[in-house]
Structures are given as structure tokens and as C-alpha cells.
Write a protein that holds these residues in place. Structure first.
Motif, PDB file in Angstrom:
ATOM      1  N   TRP A  28       0.917  -1.216   0.030  1.00  0.00           N
ATOM      2  CA  TRP A  28       0.025  -0.068   0.066  1.00  0.00           C
ATOM      3  C   TRP A  28       0.940   1.268  -0.076  1.00  0.00           C
ATOM      4  O   TRP A  28       1.879   1.411   0.723  1.00  0.00           O
ATOM      5  CB  TRP A  28      -1.049   0.023   1.111  1.00  0.00           C
ATOM      6  CG  TRP A  28      -1.987   1.065   1.123  1.00  0.00           C
ATOM      7  CD1 TRP A  28      -2.156   2.153   1.844  1.00  0.00           C
ATOM      8  CD2 TRP A  28      -3.010   1.213   0.176  1.00  0.00           C
ATOM      9  NE1 TRP A  28      -3.144   2.852   1.371  1.00  0.00           N
ATOM     10  CE2 TRP A  28      -3.769   2.286   0.419  1.00  0.00           C
ATOM     11  CE3 TRP A  28      -3.360   0.339  -1.149  1.00  0.00           C
ATOM     12  CZ2 TRP A  28      -4.920   3.048  -0.582  1.00  0.00           C
ATOM     13  CZ3 TRP A  28      -4.579   0.677  -1.714  1.00  0.00           C
ATOM     14  CH2 TRP A  28      -5.108   1.877  -1.353  1.00  0.00           C
ATOM     15  N   PRO A  29       0.605   2.270  -0.836  1.00  0.00           N
ATOM     16  CA  PRO A  29       1.460   3.523  -0.969  1.00  0.00           C
ATOM     17  C   PRO A  29       1.222   4.582   0.112  1.00  0.00           C
ATOM     18  O   PRO A  29       2.123   5.444  -0.013  1.00  0.00           O
ATOM     19  CB  PRO A  29       0.910   3.985  -2.339  1.00  0.00           C
ATOM     20  CG  PRO A  29      -0.472   3.542  -2.534  1.00  0.00           C
ATOM     21  CD  PRO A  29      -0.455   2.166  -1.612  1.00  0.00           C
ATOM     22  N   PRO A  50     -14.138  -3.205   1.261  1.00  0.00           N
ATOM     23  CA  PRO A  50     -14.979  -4.127   1.553  1.00  0.00           C
ATOM     24  C   PRO A  50     -16.230  -3.491   1.989  1.00  0.00           C
ATOM     25  O   PRO A  50     -17.364  -4.167   1.970  1.00  0.00           O
ATOM     26  CB  PRO A  50     -14.460  -4.495   3.088  1.00  0.00           C
ATOM     27  CG  PRO A  50     -13.025  -4.260   2.908  1.00  0.00           C
ATOM     28  CD  PRO A  50     -12.890  -3.148   2.364  1.00  0.00           C
ATOM     29  N   THR A  51     -16.565  -2.073   2.101  1.00  0.00           N
ATOM     30  CA  THR A  51     -17.662  -1.352   2.387  1.00  0.00           C
ATOM     31  C   THR A  51     -18.268  -0.834   0.902  1.00  0.00           C
ATOM     32  O   THR A  51     -19.377  -0.037   1.185  1.00  0.00           O
ATOM     33  CB  THR A  51     -17.486  -0.233   3.301  1.00  0.00           C
ATOM     34  OG1 THR A  51     -16.582   0.553   2.952  1.00  0.00           O
ATOM     35  CG2 THR A  51     -17.332  -0.807   4.769  1.00  0.00           C
ATOM     36  N   GLY A  52     -17.669  -1.010  -0.148  1.00  0.00           N
ATOM     37  CA  GLY A  52     -18.083  -0.486  -1.181  1.00  0.00           C
ATOM     38  C   GLY A  52     -17.072   0.202  -1.998  1.00  0.00           C
ATOM     39  O   GLY A  52     -16.012   1.080  -1.359  1.00  0.00           O
ATOM     40  N   PRO A  53     -17.342   0.800  -3.342  1.00  0.00           N
ATOM     41  CA  PRO A  53     -16.348   1.763  -3.968  1.00  0.00           C
ATOM     42  C   PRO A  53     -16.265   3.036  -3.234  1.00  0.00           C
ATOM     43  O   PRO A  53     -17.226   3.754  -2.876  1.00  0.00           O
ATOM     44  CB  PRO A  53     -16.682   1.673  -5.491  1.00  0.00           C
ATOM     45  CG  PRO A  53     -18.165   1.088  -5.264  1.00  0.00           C
ATOM     46  CD  PRO A  53     -18.462   0.407  -4.064  1.00  0.00           C
ATOM     47  N   PRO A  75      -7.216  -0.330   3.010  1.00  0.00           N
ATOM     48  CA  PRO A  75      -8.600  -0.807   3.526  1.00  0.00           C
ATOM     49  C   PRO A  75      -8.970  -2.107   3.511  1.00  0.00           C
ATOM     50  O   PRO A  75      -9.689  -2.411   4.366  1.00  0.00           O
ATOM     51  CB  PRO A  75      -9.327   0.060   2.388  1.00  0.00           C
ATOM     52  CG  PRO A  75      -8.481   0.150   1.209  1.00  0.00           C
ATOM     53  CD  PRO A  75      -7.315   0.076   1.696  1.00  0.00           C
ATOM     54  N   GLU A  76      -8.336  -2.846   2.946  1.00  0.00           N
ATOM     55  CA  GLU A  76      -8.748  -4.241   3.019  1.00  0.00           C
ATOM     56  C   GLU A  76      -7.707  -5.045   4.113  1.00  0.00           C
ATOM     57  O   GLU A  76      -6.510  -5.391   3.797  1.00  0.00           O
ATOM     58  CB  GLU A  76      -8.492  -4.894   1.678  1.00  0.00           C
ATOM     59  CG  GLU A  76      -8.616  -6.688   1.689  1.00  0.00           C
ATOM     60  CD  GLU A  76      -9.739  -7.040   2.239  1.00  0.00           C
ATOM     61  OE1 GLU A  76      -9.456  -7.615   3.395  1.00  0.00           O
ATOM     62  OE2 GLU A  76     -10.893  -6.778   1.870  1.00  0.00           O
ATOM     63  N   LYS A  77      -8.063  -4.976   5.202  1.00  0.00           N
ATOM     64  CA  LYS A  77      -7.246  -5.608   6.337  1.00  0.00           C
ATOM     65  C   LYS A  77      -7.229  -7.144   6.132  1.00  0.00           C
ATOM     66  O   LYS A  77      -6.179  -7.614   7.030  1.00  0.00           O
ATOM     67  CB  LYS A  77      -7.784  -5.073   7.746  1.00  0.00           C
ATOM     68  CG  LYS A  77      -7.646  -3.613   7.808  1.00  0.00           C
ATOM     69  CD  LYS A  77      -8.545  -3.189   8.968  1.00  0.00           C
ATOM     70  CE  LYS A  77      -8.210  -1.546   9.238  1.00  0.00           C
ATOM     71  NZ  LYS A  77      -8.493  -0.766   7.943  1.00  0.00           N
TER      72      LYS A  77
END
Length: 107
Positions: A28-29, A50-53, A75-77
Motif C-alpha cells: 500500500w502506497p 469491503p464497504t463499497g467503492p 483498506p482491506e485488512k
């Protein structure tokens, strides 16, 4: 300007629509990243979470596509890989090799 150009941080794929590509971030940057020699006028960029775009701010010039104001942490843990969807007006291309004038498609 301190922007990371992270070609080794992500992999490219595309879906059924040839005007859409996906960048799969293994690393991740942390805020911003530049994607060198991205050709194709970008309409929108979304971070698939995970909660949407979520919309991603960006700037584009002749040399680079810059993704701005990204979250500081991936955001993707669960798996630690995040996907960015890039939708263009035309099929995007990216030169291969050291010559920027090469006009080849990824796929």
C-alpha cells in the motif's frame, strides 16, 4: 515532488470492458502514488473496499497518472491487498521497454 512511482507495488488486470483496468496493490502506497506512462484519458478511479467503492482523486499528465489522497493504511485488512478500478474514455495503453514512444497495449 516526493511522489512514489510504484511499478513494483501493483499488478495490472482488466475485466470484460476494455476501457477498464484494475491495479492490485500488494504494497500500500500510504497516501499517493504515480503510475508511469499511463496512456488513455481517465474518467474516474475507484478504490474497491469491503464497504463499497470509494472515489479516488487523481491528476493525469502526459507522463504519469497520479492517485492522490489515498488512505494511509490499506483498506482491506483481511488479506492486505487493495484493488483500484480505473475507468477510461478509450482503451488504455502503456509503453513497454525503455522507449516512451512504444504504443503497445497491456493485453
Amino acid at each position: 515532488e516526493g511522489l512514489i512511482d510504484g511499478a513494483n507495488m501493483y499488478e495490472w488486470t482488466r475485466g470484460d470492458d476494455p476501457k477498464t483496468v484494475y491495479a492490485w496493490f500488494r504494497t500500500w502506497p500510504n497516501g499517493e502514488i504515480g503510475m508511469g506512462w499511463f496512456k488513455g484519458k481517465v474518467k474516474k478511479i475507484e478504490l474497491l473496499t469491503p464497504t463499497g467503492p470509494a472515489k479516488v482523486k487523481f491528476k493525469q499528465d502526459l507522463r504519469r497518472l497520479k492517485l492522490l489522497d489515498l488512505p494511509m493504511k490499506c483498506p482491506e485488512k483481511a488479506v492486505g491487498v487493495a484493488v483500484v478500478k480505473i475507468t477510461c474514455e478509450t482503451r488504455p495503453t502503456r509503453p513497454l521497454g525503455i522507449h516512451a514512444s512504444n504504443k503497445v497495449r497491456w493485453w
